[in-house]
Design a protein around this motif. Sequence first.
Motif, short mmCIF file in Angstrom:
data_model
loop_
_atom_site.label_atom_id
_atom_site.label_comp_id
_atom_site.label_asym_id
_atom_site.label_seq_id
_atom_site.Cartn_x
_atom_site.Cartn_y
_atom_site.Cartn_z
N ASP A 1 0.97 -1.32 0.00
CA ASP A 1 0.19 0.04 0.11
C ASP A 1 0.95 1.16 -0.25
O ASP A 1 1.36 1.90 1.13
CB ASP A 1 -1.13 -0.28 1.41
CG ASP A 1 -2.05 1.17 0.93
OD1 ASP A 1 -1.82 1.76 0.01
OD2 ASP A 1 -2.64 1.44 2.20
N ILE A 2 1.21 2.11 -1.15
CA ILE A 2 2.00 3.24 -1.20
C ILE A 2 1.01 4.58 -0.76
O ILE A 2 1.82 5.02 -0.43
CB ILE A 2 2.04 3.25 -3.05
CG1 ILE A 2 1.01 3.54 -3.43
CG2 ILE A 2 3.36 2.34 -3.58
CD1 ILE A 2 0.92 4.91 -5.47
N THR A 3 -0.63 3.93 -0.36
CA THR A 3 -0.99 5.25 0.51
C THR A 3 -0.59 5.12 1.81
O THR A 3 -1.66 6.22 2.57
CB THR A 3 -2.38 5.47 -0.33
OG1 THR A 3 -2.96 4.39 0.16
CG2 THR A 3 -2.65 5.26 -1.90
N GLU A 4 0.33 4.44 2.71
CA GLU A 4 0.14 4.46 3.92
C GLU A 4 1.16 5.31 3.87
O GLU A 4 1.64 6.23 3.56
CB GLU A 4 1.47 3.83 4.38
CG GLU A 4 1.17 3.17 5.35
CD GLU A 4 1.42 2.10 6.10
OE1 GLU A 4 2.14 0.84 6.96
OE2 GLU A 4 1.76 0.80 5.15
N GLY A 5 0.39 6.13 5.43
CA GLY A 5 0.34 7.42 5.62
C GLY A 5 0.10 8.83 5.41
O GLY A 5 0.34 10.17 5.11
N THR B 1 3.24 14.69 -0.33
CA THR B 1 4.65 14.92 -1.17
C THR B 1 5.40 13.31 -1.21
O THR B 1 5.95 12.97 -2.16
CB THR B 1 4.93 15.85 -0.07
OG1 THR B 1 5.26 15.16 1.01
CG2 THR B 1 4.47 16.89 -0.30
N LYS B 2 5.19 12.16 -0.68
CA LYS B 2 5.80 10.72 -1.17
C LYS B 2 5.62 10.54 -2.07
O LYS B 2 5.75 9.59 -2.10
CB LYS B 2 5.43 9.73 0.32
CG LYS B 2 5.92 10.87 1.86
CD LYS B 2 5.43 9.79 2.80
CE LYS B 2 5.85 10.35 4.28
NZ LYS B 2 5.44 9.36 5.17
N VAL B 3 4.02 10.66 -2.90
CA VAL B 3 3.96 9.84 -3.73
C VAL B 3 3.94 11.04 -4.58
O VAL B 3 4.23 12.16 -4.93
CB VAL B 3 2.43 8.85 -4.00
CG1 VAL B 3 2.99 8.09 -2.65
CG2 VAL B 3 1.41 9.66 -3.31
N ARG B 4 3.20 10.40 -6.48
CA ARG B 4 3.40 11.33 -7.20
C ARG B 4 1.59 11.09 -7.96
O ARG B 4 1.21 10.49 -7.75
CB ARG B 4 4.18 10.90 -8.61
CG ARG B 4 3.82 12.06 -9.87
CD ARG B 4 3.86 11.27 -10.53
NE ARG B 4 4.70 11.58 -12.40
CZ ARG B 4 4.65 11.21 -13.17
NH1 ARG B 4 4.95 10.69 -13.90
NH2 ARG B 4 3.95 12.29 -14.13
#
Length: 576
Positions: free
Chosen positions: A64-68, A113-116
């Motif tokens: 899960d890249i949306t964690e946080g 800001t951690k993802v695109r």
Amino acid sequence: MSYQSVFGATATAAINGGAVPLSSYNDGKAIQTMATVLCCNCGAPIDGTLGISMCYDCVKLSVDITEGIQRESTVNFCRNCERFLRPPSQWVAAQLESRELLALCLKRLRGLTKVRLIDAAFIWTEPHSRRIKVKLTVQGEAFANTIIQQSFEVEYIVVATQCPDCAKSFTANTWRATVQIRQKVPHKRTFFYLEQLILKHNAHRDTISIQETRDGLDFFYSQKNHALKMVDFLSAVSPIKMKKSEELISMDTHTATRSYKFTFSIELVPICKDDLVCLPKKIARAAGNIAQVTLCTRVGNAVHLLDPETLDSMDLQPATYWRQPFTTLATSTTLTEFVVLDIELTGVERGKYALAEVTVARSSDMGRNDNTYFVRTHLGGILHTGDTVLGYFLSNANFNHELWDTLNQNNVPDVVLVKKSYPNRKKSKGRNWKLRRMAKEYNEMEDSGNSMSAKQRQIEQDRVERDYELFLQELEEDPELRGTINLYKQPNSQVAGRQRQPQAARMEGIEGGGEDEVSEVDGVGDAMETDDNDGHAAESEFDEEDDDEDSLPEVGLDELLDEIDELTLEDAYVDE
């Protein structure tokens, strides 16, 4: 995103015991192939050179890249000015599901800001729920050289609060600039018209308070630029003279920072519509040698004057007037009623005016003497024999005016006709239209300083109501004046949808009307049954009154606007 775009091309060779040949031969030529491994979850072949053990689909399910990233947040909304808070302290106006509101919501989201960010869109929610839902699509790196794409929803809670500007508006003496509008005339019809112009162009949008005084209006602003915008608007719609003053409130001796309060004093030219104006000789000669005794027909950004005997006109500019100011010769409060005995057109026309030679007599002289007056007037297009007209009676007038004493009395007309009058107009007649009004506060400090009694206040209030009724009558009589402002349909009005019918049709269909109409017609019927002669007199009187009503000026339905109650953002977020 396809598997090949993330992990590379899949192996095309057959798998024998997990061993894949690195090369094969086709017609004697060596063909290089890619080494593949099986996914540890589903067993699908993947590129073994990437150094991962799962396929793309399994990576999306397990990582899960949306964690946080926040899934819930809040936005602050001011109910008074309908603006949202953009941290740290900026309040911006934004409509529901607009680009501005979407940008504001994304800036309030921590961890983005951690993802695109790939895509963002609103999800419709019920307006009264005080919720805003946004669907986001982002890309991120799950492992080394492994990029995946996921979508999720974020819910924002709308918190109603009050911005600092609105908080200041409810606190006394917090303004930074004020515009004071004054006019030295004994009536308020000019300010009624100016109020409608301000409402039509929404020029009062930035005001924090509006106060009404005996001589004019005061507009208060939190910034100097807002006051300057109002001054520019006033100079574009009315002839004014402006004076600026400033007052030092505080000063920081360390930084040399000063705080001022600015006051813009606006004075309107004291010439109103239908006023009789006596021009100085210098101004009259500069305007093409126009007659000195003129009539004010309209007031815009300049004063429009007309010679009723020749139809010559001129525009008196504010700069010209204030270089050599003068007062009016007579105002519309001193008008005299005349009866038209004979009228003959001369054939001279200019715009909406037609020159005519008219024989009139004062209404008060009818039956007493045979005094008549022969005048030339600009009202030839609307006057007929038997009409009543208002005008200035100059033959026995004695004005305390310095310019009047310099005139050659042989060239002064006996009567100056101004406008057609309607003596049978009913003051309580219901109108099918209405005007919007500004929310104003009355300045009680001025009355307390003048120590007005209760009786004087009542007289002042009656005078204002009388001026407002005269202003409404002017709108009914002047289509050109109505075209500059907004008129709205009167809700639940019987007059708005009522069609004029013949007398017999009215009496037959009066049963469905109101009690007032029934009693009026019943009274006529009783008079007709009592005596035939009285009945004929009552019938003729009814017909005469009906004809008078038909000749009265009215506002057409095509000139009225529907008063739409726009659903503001504040109303949208009110709980049911």
